[in-house]
Design a protein around this motif. Structure first.
Motif, PDB file in Angstrom:
ATOM      1  N   ASN A   7      10.529 -18.119  -1.309  1.00 20.77           N
ATOM      2  CA  ASN A   7      11.654 -17.900  -0.399  1.00 20.77           C
ATOM      3  C   ASN A   7      11.930 -16.415  -0.210  1.00 20.77           C
ATOM      4  O   ASN A   7      12.180 -15.947   0.909  1.00 20.77           O
ATOM      5  CB  ASN A   7      12.911 -18.586  -0.934  1.00 20.77           C
ATOM      6  CG  ASN A   7      12.894 -20.089  -0.713  1.00 20.77           C
ATOM      7  OD1 ASN A   7      11.855 -20.650  -0.392  1.00 20.77           O
ATOM      8  ND2 ASN A   7      14.027 -20.737  -0.899  1.00 20.77           N
ATOM      9  N   ARG A   8      11.892 -15.682  -1.310  1.00 27.66           N
ATOM     10  CA  ARG A   8      12.165 -14.245  -1.229  1.00 27.66           C
ATOM     11  C   ARG A   8      11.059 -13.514  -0.467  1.00 27.66           C
ATOM     12  O   ARG A   8      11.342 -12.585   0.298  1.00 27.66           O
ATOM     13  CB  ARG A   8      12.335 -13.676  -2.636  1.00 27.66           C
ATOM     14  CG  ARG A   8      13.691 -14.040  -3.243  1.00 27.66           C
ATOM     15  CD  ARG A   8      13.842 -13.557  -4.659  1.00 27.66           C
ATOM     16  NE  ARG A   8      15.232 -13.735  -5.108  1.00 27.66           N
ATOM     17  CZ  ARG A   8      15.612 -13.760  -6.372  1.00 27.66           C
ATOM     18  NH1 ARG A   8      14.705 -13.611  -7.338  1.00 27.66           N
ATOM     19  NH2 ARG A   8      16.884 -13.923  -6.684  1.00 27.66           N
ATOM     20  N   ALA A  11      11.618 -14.334   3.233  1.00 30.71           N
ATOM     21  CA  ALA A  11      12.759 -13.590   3.767  1.00 30.71           C
ATOM     22  C   ALA A  11      12.429 -12.106   3.914  1.00 30.71           C
ATOM     23  O   ALA A  11      12.801 -11.473   4.912  1.00 30.71           O
ATOM     24  CB  ALA A  11      13.980 -13.779   2.869  1.00 30.71           C
ATOM     25  N   TYR A  57      20.524 -12.184   2.786  1.00 31.42           N
ATOM     26  CA  TYR A  57      21.204 -13.123   1.884  1.00 31.42           C
ATOM     27  C   TYR A  57      20.198 -14.056   1.229  1.00 31.42           C
ATOM     28  O   TYR A  57      20.294 -14.367   0.034  1.00 31.42           O
ATOM     29  CB  TYR A  57      22.246 -13.921   2.666  1.00 31.42           C
ATOM     30  CG  TYR A  57      23.134 -14.785   1.797  1.00 31.42           C
ATOM     31  CD1 TYR A  57      24.341 -14.296   1.312  1.00 31.42           C
ATOM     32  CD2 TYR A  57      22.766 -16.088   1.460  1.00 31.42           C
ATOM     33  CE1 TYR A  57      25.159 -15.080   0.509  1.00 31.42           C
ATOM     34  CE2 TYR A  57      23.573 -16.877   0.661  1.00 31.42           C
ATOM     35  CZ  TYR A  57      24.768 -16.370   0.186  1.00 31.42           C
ATOM     36  OH  TYR A  57      25.569 -17.146  -0.618  1.00 31.42           O
ATOM     37  N   GLU A  58      19.219 -14.497   2.009  1.00 39.00           N
ATOM     38  CA  GLU A  58      18.198 -15.399   1.477  1.00 39.00           C
ATOM     39  C   GLU A  58      17.354 -14.710   0.406  1.00 39.00           C
ATOM     40  O   GLU A  58      16.899 -15.354  -0.546  1.00 39.00           O
ATOM     41  CB  GLU A  58      17.308 -15.900   2.620  1.00 39.00           C
ATOM     42  CG  GLU A  58      16.218 -16.874   2.206  1.00 39.00           C
ATOM     43  CD  GLU A  58      16.747 -18.171   1.625  1.00 39.00           C
ATOM     44  OE1 GLU A  58      16.001 -18.812   0.856  1.00 39.00           O
ATOM     45  OE2 GLU A  58      17.899 -18.545   1.929  1.00 39.00           O
ATOM     46  N   PRO A  62      18.187 -17.280  -2.742  1.00 38.98           N
ATOM     47  CA  PRO A  62      17.224 -18.176  -2.080  1.00 38.98           C
ATOM     48  C   PRO A  62      17.728 -19.617  -2.041  1.00 38.98           C
ATOM     49  O   PRO A  62      18.159 -20.160  -3.063  1.00 38.98           O
ATOM     50  CB  PRO A  62      15.971 -18.057  -2.958  1.00 38.98           C
ATOM     51  CG  PRO A  62      16.141 -16.782  -3.719  1.00 38.98           C
ATOM     52  CD  PRO A  62      17.616 -16.630  -3.930  1.00 38.98           C
ATOM     53  N   SER A  63      17.676 -20.213  -0.867  1.00 45.51           N
ATOM     54  CA  SER A  63      18.154 -21.593  -0.737  1.00 45.51           C
ATOM     55  C   SER A  63      17.374 -22.391   0.303  1.00 45.51           C
ATOM     56  O   SER A  63      17.681 -23.559   0.541  1.00 45.51           O
ATOM     57  CB  SER A  63      19.647 -21.603  -0.375  1.00 45.51           C
ATOM     58  OG  SER A  63      19.885 -20.837   0.793  1.00 45.51           O
ATOM     59  N   LEU A  64      16.387 -21.769   0.945  1.00 40.96           N
ATOM     60  CA  LEU A  64      15.577 -22.506   1.911  1.00 40.96           C
ATOM     61  C   LEU A  64      14.706 -23.529   1.191  1.00 40.96           C
ATOM     62  O   LEU A  64      14.300 -23.325   0.049  1.00 40.96           O
ATOM     63  CB  LEU A  64      14.679 -21.553   2.700  1.00 40.96           C
ATOM     64  CG  LEU A  64      15.350 -20.617   3.700  1.00 40.96           C
ATOM     65  CD1 LEU A  64      14.336 -19.617   4.237  1.00 40.96           C
ATOM     66  CD2 LEU A  64      15.982 -21.400   4.850  1.00 40.96           C
ATOM     67  N   SER A 152      14.249 -27.213   5.491  1.00 41.02           N
ATOM     68  CA  SER A 152      15.452 -26.388   5.385  1.00 41.02           C
ATOM     69  C   SER A 152      16.544 -26.898   6.315  1.00 41.02           C
ATOM     70  O   SER A 152      16.271 -27.326   7.442  1.00 41.02           O
ATOM     71  CB  SER A 152      15.124 -24.936   5.738  1.00 41.02           C
ATOM     72  OG  SER A 152      14.140 -24.415   4.878  1.00 41.02           O
ATOM     73  N   SER A 157      21.902 -24.358   2.852  1.00 36.74           N
ATOM     74  CA  SER A 157      21.412 -22.977   2.788  1.00 36.74           C
ATOM     75  C   SER A 157      22.310 -22.068   3.614  1.00 36.74           C
ATOM     76  O   SER A 157      22.309 -22.133   4.844  1.00 36.74           O
ATOM     77  CB  SER A 157      19.966 -22.895   3.297  1.00 36.74           C
ATOM     78  OG  SER A 157      19.551 -21.550   3.383  1.00 36.74           O
ATOM     79  N   GLY A 159      22.019 -18.822   3.833  1.00 44.19           N
ATOM     80  CA  GLY A 159      21.171 -17.858   4.523  1.00 44.19           C
ATOM     81  C   GLY A 159      20.651 -18.425   5.834  1.00 44.19           C
ATOM     82  O   GLY A 159      20.656 -17.749   6.872  1.00 44.19           O
ATOM     83  N   TYR A 160      20.197 -19.677   5.798  1.00 44.27           N
ATOM     84  CA  TYR A 160      19.677 -20.328   7.002  1.00 44.27           C
ATOM     85  C   TYR A 160      20.786 -20.501   8.034  1.00 44.27           C
ATOM     86  O   TYR A 160      20.557 -20.342   9.236  1.00 44.27           O
ATOM     87  CB  TYR A 160      19.073 -21.677   6.629  1.00 44.27           C
ATOM     88  CG  TYR A 160      18.225 -22.315   7.709  1.00 44.27           C
ATOM     89  CD1 TYR A 160      17.669 -21.567   8.737  1.00 44.27           C
ATOM     90  CD2 TYR A 160      17.966 -23.684   7.688  1.00 44.27           C
ATOM     91  CE1 TYR A 160      16.883 -22.151   9.716  1.00 44.27           C
ATOM     92  CE2 TYR A 160      17.179 -24.281   8.661  1.00 44.27           C
ATOM     93  CZ  TYR A 160      16.641 -23.511   9.674  1.00 44.27           C
ATOM     94  OH  TYR A 160      15.862 -24.096  10.646  1.00 44.27           O
TER      95      TYR A 160
END
Length: 236
Positions: A7-8, A11, A57-58, A62-64, A152, A157, A159-160
């Protein structure tokens, strides 16, 4: 742990791409429109700043969910956006049907800024690369072509959610601009559209892929923000 790292990385890559786009667009505007700071810093670009915040933010939170979504509607949306990119590459870097004597290995001369009388010369390959791969159409189509194919959802999420909000801001302003010119003749681009009649604009390759990719992203982003992805689709 692997999901967090991937995820990082995702992003970070798109954060870099968007930053490069924002750095390139003032130059693109000077080449194609002239000195028009009102175009470069117009309200639609607030959307890209929100996208940047979402990507940043992601990176830190990380949340995707980058697992593949098998829902055919999202597959269709993602594939369509990838086809837009492929069409742009084929038309602008390989085929170029509307330019006689075009060669990707030639040189490109242009006024910089437009209307100044100052002539600059770049390698055609560099020109094509920047004009195809660092445009809002390409960046958004690539970003959402990937994200729409994943599980996602903005409901899980933040960030998303920010990325989608930024996309809605940007594409909504652009769609409003398209229709304002096509319906009432009001040019929101500082003179770029005014070079064409309405029918001529509709016949331009770049306008068609801009319009339809923005429409798909806008509708899909609104759907995700208000409805998300169904649990059944996520579970598959």
């Amino acid at each position: 742990m692997n999901n967090i790292i991937s995820n990082r990385i995702f992003a970070f890559i798109f954060l870099t791409i968007v930053l490069l786009l924002l750095l390139w667009m003032p130059t693109w505007t000077k080449i194609n429109v002239g000195d028009a700071p009102g175009v470069v810093y117009s309200p639609p670009w607030i959307g890209f700043l929100v996208i940047l915040i979402g990507l940043a933010y992601e990176m830190f939170r990380p949340s995707l969910n980058l697992k593949r979504d098998t829902n055919w509607k999202w597959i269709l949306a993602g594939v369509f956006l990838f086809l837009v990119i492929l069409t742009m590459i084929v038309v602008q870097e390989i085929w170029m049907p509307y330019k006689q004597g075009y060669s990707v290995f030639g040189m490109k001369s242009f006024e910089f800024p437009l209307g100044s009388g100052n002539i600059s010369v770049w390698p055609q390959l560099l020109w094509d690369f920047l004009n195809v791969h660092f445009t809002d159409t390409t960046v958004l189509a690539l970003l959402f072509g990937i994200l729409f194919l994943t599980m996602s959802t903005p409901q899980t999420s933040r960030g998303y959610k920010l990325i989608l909000i930024g996309a809605v801001i940007f594409t909504a302003f652009l769609m409003l601009g398209h229709f304002s010119f096509l319906i009432s003749g009001i040019d929101p681009t500082g003179g770029y559209y005014s070079r064409f009649t309405r029918m001529e604009l509709l016949s331009q390759w770049w306008f068609q892929w801009d319009f339809w990719s923005e429409m798909v992203i806008l509708v899909s982003a609104l759907w995700l923000l208000f409805k998300g992805k169904k649990p059944a689709a996520i579970a598959n």
